[in-house]
Write a protein that holds these residues in place. Structure first.
Motif, mmCIF file in Angstrom:
data_model
loop_
_atom_site.group_PDB
_atom_site.id
_atom_site.type_symbol
_atom_site.label_atom_id
_atom_site.label_comp_id
_atom_site.label_asym_id
_atom_site.label_seq_id
_atom_site.Cartn_x
_atom_site.Cartn_y
_atom_site.Cartn_z
ATOM 1 N N VAL A 170 -1.348 -1.172 4.523
ATOM 2 C CA VAL A 170 -2.759 -1.121 4.884
ATOM 3 C C VAL A 170 -3.387 0.097 4.211
ATOM 4 C CG1 VAL A 170 -4.440 -0.976 6.753
ATOM 5 C CG2 VAL A 170 -2.311 -2.278 7.075
ATOM 6 N N GLU A 171 -4.359 -0.156 3.343
ATOM 7 C CA GLU A 171 -4.999 0.889 2.546
ATOM 8 C C GLU A 171 -6.424 1.131 3.027
ATOM 9 O OE1 GLU A 171 -6.008 1.765 -2.187
ATOM 10 O OE2 GLU A 171 -5.698 -0.299 -1.465
ATOM 11 N N GLN A 172 -6.723 2.390 3.318
ATOM 12 C CA GLN A 172 -8.076 2.764 3.733
ATOM 13 C C GLN A 172 -8.918 3.122 2.503
ATOM 14 O OE1 GLN A 172 -8.836 2.284 6.837
ATOM 15 N NE2 GLN A 172 -6.718 2.000 7.579
ATOM 16 N N ARG A 173 -10.214 3.219 2.717
ATOM 17 C CA ARG A 173 -11.116 3.500 1.616
ATOM 18 C C ARG A 173 -10.831 4.847 0.955
ATOM 19 N NH1 ARG A 173 -15.646 1.006 0.122
ATOM 20 N NH2 ARG A 173 -15.702 -0.175 2.087
ATOM 21 N N ASP A 174 -10.334 5.804 1.746
ATOM 22 C CA ASP A 174 -10.056 7.121 1.180
ATOM 23 C C ASP A 174 -8.723 7.183 0.452
ATOM 24 O OD1 ASP A 174 -8.190 7.076 3.185
ATOM 25 O OD2 ASP A 174 -9.032 8.741 4.334
ATOM 26 N N GLY A 175 -8.013 6.035 0.354
ATOM 27 C CA GLY A 175 -6.766 5.981 -0.386
ATOM 28 C C GLY A 175 -5.522 6.172 0.453
ATOM 29 N N THR A 176 -5.672 6.524 1.727
ATOM 30 C CA THR A 176 -4.488 6.660 2.585
ATOM 31 C C THR A 176 -3.896 5.280 2.868
ATOM 32 O OG1 THR A 176 -5.847 6.590 4.587
ATOM 33 C CG2 THR A 176 -5.338 8.767 3.645
ATOM 34 N N ILE A 177 -2.577 5.265 2.970
ATOM 35 C CA ILE A 177 -1.860 3.991 3.110
ATOM 36 C C ILE A 177 -0.848 4.075 4.239
ATOM 37 C CG2 ILE A 177 -0.292 2.360 1.971
ATOM 38 C CD1 ILE A 177 -1.557 3.173 -0.677
ATOM 39 N N ARG B 71 8.769 -3.353 -1.562
ATOM 40 C CA ARG B 71 8.493 -3.140 -2.976
ATOM 41 C C ARG B 71 7.432 -4.127 -3.466
ATOM 42 N NH1 ARG B 71 11.585 -0.621 -6.766
ATOM 43 N NH2 ARG B 71 11.786 0.819 -5.005
ATOM 44 N N ASP B 72 7.485 -5.357 -2.971
ATOM 45 C CA ASP B 72 6.508 -6.365 -3.390
ATOM 46 C C ASP B 72 5.083 -5.940 -3.061
ATOM 47 O OD1 ASP B 72 8.087 -8.244 -4.651
ATOM 48 O OD2 ASP B 72 8.373 -9.495 -2.880
ATOM 49 N N THR B 73 4.850 -5.441 -1.859
ATOM 50 C CA THR B 73 3.479 -5.085 -1.491
ATOM 51 C C THR B 73 3.054 -3.769 -2.141
ATOM 52 O OG1 THR B 73 4.373 -4.191 0.598
ATOM 53 C CG2 THR B 73 3.390 -6.393 0.648
ATOM 54 N N TRP B 74 3.974 -2.811 -2.259
ATOM 55 C CA TRP B 74 3.622 -1.568 -2.947
ATOM 56 C C TRP B 74 3.321 -1.847 -4.423
ATOM 57 C CZ3 TRP B 74 1.617 2.771 -1.811
ATOM 58 C CH2 TRP B 74 1.657 3.844 -2.721
ATOM 59 N N ALA B 75 4.067 -2.766 -5.012
ATOM 60 C CA ALA B 75 3.842 -3.130 -6.410
ATOM 61 C C ALA B 75 2.434 -3.656 -6.619
ATOM 62 C CB ALA B 75 4.866 -4.171 -6.856
ATOM 63 N N MET B 76 1.905 -4.399 -5.650
ATOM 64 C CA MET B 76 0.536 -4.904 -5.790
ATOM 65 C C MET B 76 -0.466 -3.766 -5.843
ATOM 66 S SD MET B 76 0.146 -8.390 -3.563
ATOM 67 C CE MET B 76 1.027 -7.926 -2.080
ATOM 68 N N ILE B 77 -0.259 -2.747 -5.021
ATOM 69 C CA ILE B 77 -1.170 -1.608 -5.022
ATOM 70 C C ILE B 77 -1.123 -0.882 -6.356
ATOM 71 C CG2 ILE B 77 -1.647 0.627 -3.951
ATOM 72 C CD1 ILE B 77 -0.585 -0.528 -1.326
ATOM 73 N N VAL B 78 0.093 -0.639 -6.839
ATOM 74 C CA VAL B 78 0.263 0.025 -8.136
ATOM 75 C C VAL B 78 -0.414 -0.781 -9.237
ATOM 76 C CG1 VAL B 78 1.963 0.728 -9.875
ATOM 77 C CG2 VAL B 78 2.395 1.183 -7.442
ATOM 78 N N LEU B 79 -0.204 -2.075 -9.225
ATOM 79 C CA LEU B 79 -0.778 -2.950 -10.249
ATOM 80 C C LEU B 79 -2.302 -2.953 -10.172
ATOM 81 C CD1 LEU B 79 -0.700 -5.072 -12.467
ATOM 82 C CD2 LEU B 79 -0.166 -6.793 -10.721
#
Length: 496
Positions: free
Chosen positions: A332-339, A478-486
């Motif tokens: 879950v990612e907030q607008r300020d970039g915290t996850i 890893r799958d969900t973190w990969a989406m954020i990185v991408l």
């Protein structure tokens, strides 16, 4: 009934004749060079599923007699002969017949009420396939040569409409597709095919070029061996053109992507693949990607499911081959970039759907975009949970309605030649980040399913189950973190 005698040993079987029809070289190698075989990781699981379905089909017939191959197949042939001679015939499981060195074990051979026999081949698939015809034809040919009158010959396959209503009660799981007349022409040529198979086995290794037959109707376990003898091809073949785009070029005798006249590539996607590959310059449109994701509200929930499917459903209310989620990861990612990372995993063997649905409603924010890669799958899983649990349906359907898809954004606005025509997240991720799946114990969805099945086994220790749980969490996370990185790479975000 007659029983032809022969001095031949059992040299051929239904499966070996099927191999010959796919590729004579495969039959020869499977007989003379088994050591060269390389099986994919899913082979064992497919075999186990077929064995389970076969056992269920037999269990649904109360008066059947199983023919055991003990101490050997000759004993099975003799035992089958005894059962066929009974005054009051019984259904026979694994009826073992032999003619001219061809041995078959018929899944179910049942007496026909009007005399003669019904021949049934059990398959774990959801329908009768074209290649099943050849299996059935071989058995029918041998049975007739042994003097049996066959009144019907059918494929007994899984009925995918079946819903389990009581644990372990599989009545209604199967449907029969009658093929007695449909395989008539194939049966008529069985003797010719048997002769061809025997000749192939008796000679030197057959010459056969690699082609579509290497994967159809089955993936050949000797493909790597056969390809190892081929001269090296171009580094970048026309096969990198996605959706089968390379086939028409191969039909024209063009194998190297660099030999294509790019002006003849009609698809914009193929144009991007071509130019990124030939010029070694990734295609990247950050403005377009930002525009595509601009309406994805915060908080953003990056979601991925892992599912399991059984040919014979395990849990009440499920169907054959129904994908059931046993795990998810959500960042879950907030607008300020915290996850914040949240996850669910069930490895106790019980139906995971209720617990999964409750956790999902709790973990996914009530507002904001829910992001997946190939979101149609995640949407189908969420909607399926909503159908089963009406009390959770409003919250679940809200999740489904807010799902957006990162895959088409990536496909439209990014391509690196190292993807080699694939936009799977595992193909894209190494081109945008040092992050990949190589360091993980579980590296793909198939391995995740195998880990789940291993954890469900009664003989799995607590320590092993805990280890599998950690490996599954690492993979799904890893799958969900990969989406954020991408996504950050696509939009040119400064955040790492």
């Amino acid at each position: 009934m007659t029983h032809p005698t022969t001095t031949r040993t059992f040299g051929l079987s239904k499966s070996k004749i099927t191999m010959f029809e796919q590729c004579p070289k495969r039959l020869w190698l499977a007989t003379h060079r088994k050591d060269l075989a390389e099986y994919d990781e899913g082979a064992e699981a497919r075999f186990a599923a077929g064995h389970e379905i076969g056992a269920i089909a037999c269990a649904l017939i109360s008066d059947g007699i199983m023919v055991e191959a003990e101490p050997d197949l000759r004993a099975a042939v003799d035992r089958t002969r005894e059962l066929l001679a009974l005054q009051q015939p019984r259904t026979i499981f694994e009826a073992t017949l032999e003619h001219d060195g061809v041995l078959v074990r018929i899944d179910i051979l049942e007496p026909n009420k009007g005399g003669g026999w019904n021949l049934i081949e059990v398959k774990s698939s959801g329908s009768a396939k074209d290649y099943h015809h050849n299996d059935l034809a071989t058995q029918l040919w041998v049975a007739r040569q042994c003097g049996l009158t066959i009144r019907s010959a059918s494929i007994r396959h899984v009925d995918t409409r079946f819903v389990l209503e009581e644990p372990g009660n599989y009545r209604g799981l199967f449907r029969d597709t009658e093929l007695l007349h449909a395989v008539g022409d194939i049966v008529a040529k069985r003797e010719e095919q048997v002769g061809g198979a025997r000749a192939a086995l008796g000679g030197p290794q057959p010459e056969k070029e690699c082609g579509d037959h290497c994967s159809s109707p089955f993936v050949c376990e000797f493909t790597a061996y056969c390809r190892s003898s081929l001269p090296p091809g171009p580094e970048w073949t026309v096969d990198v053109l996605n959706n089968g785009g390379g086939k028409k070029w191969r039909a024209r005798g063009i194998e190297d992507l660099f030999d294509i006249d790019s002006s003849m590539l009609g698809s914009p996607t193929h144009q991007r693949i071509y130019h990124a590959t030939v010029n070694n310059e990734p295609y990247h449109d950050p403005d377009g990607a930002r525009g595509a994701m601009n309406d994805w509200d915060f908080p953003r929930a990056w979601l991925d499911f892992e599912t399991i499917a059984f040919a014979a459903p395990r849990w009440v209310g499920t169907r054959p081959y129904q994908q059931v989620p046993f795990q998810y990861s959500v960042h879950v990612e907030q607008r300020d970039g915290t996850i914040d990372h949240r996850e669910f995993l069930s490895l106790n063997g019980a139906d995971p759907r209720r617990a999964c649905a409750e956790a999902l409603v709790s973990d996914v924010p009530a507002t904001g975009a829910v992001i997946a890669y190939n979101a149609s799958f995640e949407r189908s899983q969420v909607k399926a949970l909503a159908d089963v649990f009406p009390d959770l349906a409003p919250a679940l359907l809200s999740v489904a309605d807010r799902l957006v898809d990162l895959l088409p954004v990536t496909r439209a606005h990014y391509y690196h030649r190292d993807q080699r025509g694939s936009w799977s997240i595992k193909a894209v991720l190494p081109t945008v980040s040092d992050l990949d799946y190589a360091t993980l114990e579980i590296k793909d969805g198939g391995s995740a399913q195998q880990a789940y099945l291993s954890a469900m086994c009664a003989d799995c220790s607590d320590e092993e189950r805990e280890m599998l749980a950690e490996e599954l969490k690492a993979y799904c996370g890893r799958d969900t973190w990969a989406m954020i990185v991408l996504a950050r790479r696509l939009t040119g975000s400064a955040q790492s």
